[in-house]
Design a protein around this motif. Structure first.
Motif, mmCIF file in Angstrom:
data_model
loop_
_atom_site.group_PDB
_atom_site.id
_atom_site.type_symbol
_atom_site.label_atom_id
_atom_site.label_comp_id
_atom_site.label_asym_id
_atom_site.label_seq_id
_atom_site.Cartn_x
_atom_site.Cartn_y
_atom_site.Cartn_z
ATOM 1 N N LYS A 103 10.272 7.737 -1.389
ATOM 2 C CA LYS A 103 10.317 8.858 -2.341
ATOM 3 C C LYS A 103 11.616 9.639 -2.185
ATOM 4 O O LYS A 103 12.269 9.557 -1.145
ATOM 5 C CB LYS A 103 9.154 9.820 -2.056
ATOM 6 N N PRO A 146 1.856 0.694 -5.595
ATOM 7 C CA PRO A 146 2.302 2.037 -5.211
ATOM 8 C C PRO A 146 3.465 2.516 -6.093
ATOM 9 O O PRO A 146 3.504 3.669 -6.508
ATOM 10 C CB PRO A 146 2.739 1.862 -3.751
ATOM 11 N N ASN A 197 -1.901 -0.379 -10.217
ATOM 12 C CA ASN A 197 -2.256 -0.051 -8.839
ATOM 13 C C ASN A 197 -1.148 -0.229 -7.807
ATOM 14 O O ASN A 197 -1.321 0.152 -6.653
ATOM 15 C CB ASN A 197 -3.485 -0.866 -8.421
ATOM 16 N N VAL A 232 0.845 -1.191 0.000
ATOM 17 C CA VAL A 232 0.000 0.000 0.000
ATOM 18 C C VAL A 232 0.886 1.249 0.000
ATOM 19 O O VAL A 232 2.108 1.149 0.103
ATOM 20 C CB VAL A 232 -0.944 0.001 1.238
ATOM 21 N N GLU A 233 0.236 2.414 -0.095
ATOM 22 C CA GLU A 233 0.967 3.681 -0.033
ATOM 23 C C GLU A 233 1.564 3.867 1.364
ATOM 24 O O GLU A 233 0.981 3.375 2.325
ATOM 25 C CB GLU A 233 0.021 4.837 -0.353
ATOM 26 N N PRO A 234 2.637 4.587 1.553
ATOM 27 C CA PRO A 234 3.436 5.189 0.491
ATOM 28 C C PRO A 234 4.608 4.297 0.091
ATOM 29 O O PRO A 234 5.066 3.483 0.881
ATOM 30 C CB PRO A 234 3.981 6.448 1.182
ATOM 31 N N PRO A 235 5.127 4.503 -1.118
ATOM 32 C CA PRO A 235 6.426 3.942 -1.478
ATOM 33 C C PRO A 235 7.513 4.927 -1.039
ATOM 34 O O PRO A 235 7.198 6.061 -0.691
ATOM 35 C CB PRO A 235 6.351 3.877 -3.003
ATOM 36 N N LYS A 288 5.620 5.402 -11.383
ATOM 37 C CA LYS A 288 4.764 5.745 -10.244
ATOM 38 C C LYS A 288 3.686 6.724 -10.676
ATOM 39 O O LYS A 288 3.721 7.267 -11.781
ATOM 40 C CB LYS A 288 5.614 6.345 -9.117
ATOM 41 N N GLY A 289 2.752 6.925 -9.760
ATOM 42 C CA GLY A 289 1.717 7.949 -9.933
ATOM 43 C C GLY A 289 0.893 7.756 -11.186
ATOM 44 O O GLY A 289 0.555 6.640 -11.575
ATOM 45 N N GLY A 339 6.341 -0.773 -2.130
ATOM 46 C CA GLY A 339 5.391 0.026 -1.359
ATOM 47 C C GLY A 339 5.581 -0.237 0.116
ATOM 48 O O GLY A 339 6.641 -0.704 0.543
ATOM 49 N N THR A 340 4.546 0.042 0.883
ATOM 50 C CA THR A 340 4.545 -0.256 2.315
ATOM 51 C C THR A 340 3.760 -1.545 2.507
ATOM 52 O O THR A 340 2.662 -1.669 1.966
ATOM 53 C CB THR A 340 3.881 0.908 3.094
#
Ligand code: FMN
Length: 200
Positions: A26, A93, A91, A21-24, A55-56, A167-168
């Motif tokens: 950065k 992250p 999808n 899940v978010e966040p990865p 990403k994004g 991701g997390t």
């Protein structure tokens, strides 16, 4: 978490997960994690690692490319498999493509250049884990697709070692039983070795 575990605990507790899940990571944290990849042993200083971060909003278009590559590489792939793959890539992250910048003409065998990229990927997975993130290395026949590789800056003779999903980790993950080391190690005493893992 990194502060409560020794470096060995970190290595011994890493596990792959695509339940991310978010966040990865950065910015500078991501750059630090990828720098661990460049610590891989590299015969001849070939520096074959090429990391592309996806990403994004760009994930959707990249997922389209992956599914188009699947269509070329696996013409019989069922539609459901393609839809699932698209969903995964669109999808996650973050996705990191593991480019292999290869120099077949040089003295260093290509397999050694490829192994340097693989060793770097492992370092990145460990660095992700050490920093509290999660990852999983995935491949597929689409990784051989030349159109996809071109878009990742990997024209012939360069190749792709796969992708890291990043991701997390989603909260709970059950610890999977790992193989016993005594089955996979031996001490050489002059006679040919048979590993316990291969006996019987
Ligand atoms: C080169 C390579 C490619 C892989 N490709 C896939 C893949 O496409 N799909 C998959 O489910 N697992 C794949 N795996 C395995 C996972 O990355 C992971 O190692 C596996 O789920 C076991 O988890 P562990 O790393 O915690 O032992 C691949 C592993 C490697 C080294």
């Amino acid at each position: 978490m990194a502060h409560h575990h020794s470096p060995l605990d970190v290595l011994l507790s890493r596990a792959s997960t695509d339940h991310l899940v978010e966040p990865p990571p950065k910015g500078d944290e991501l750059r630090t994690i990828l720098s661990a990849g460049l610590r891989a042993p590299d015969h001849g200083k070939m520096r074959p690692w090429r990391y592309t971060v996806i990403k994004g909003k760009h994930r959707e278009a990249f997922a389209d490319l992956v599914v188009e590559a699947m269509g070329r590489q696996e013409p019989d792939a069922p539609e459901a498999k393609k839809t699932k793959r698209h969903h995964r890539f669109a999808n996650m992250p973050m996705i990191i493509a593991l480019g292999m910048h290869l120099q077949p003409e040089g003295k260093i065998p290509v397999i050694e250049q490829e192994m340097a990229v693989a060793a770097g990927a492992m370092n990145v997975l460990n660095a992700l884990h050490a920093a509290g993130f999660g990852g999983m290395w995935v491949t597929g026949p689409f990784c051989e697709d030349r159109v996809l590789l071109e878009s990742l800056g990997l024209p012939e003779p360069h190749r792709l070692a796969g992708f890291l999903f990043v991701g997390t980790p989603a909260k709970h993950s059950d610890e999977r039983k790992r193989p016993e080391i005594d089955d996979y190690m031996a001490v050489w005493k002059g006679d040919a070795i048979t590993f316990a893992a291969d006996a019987g």
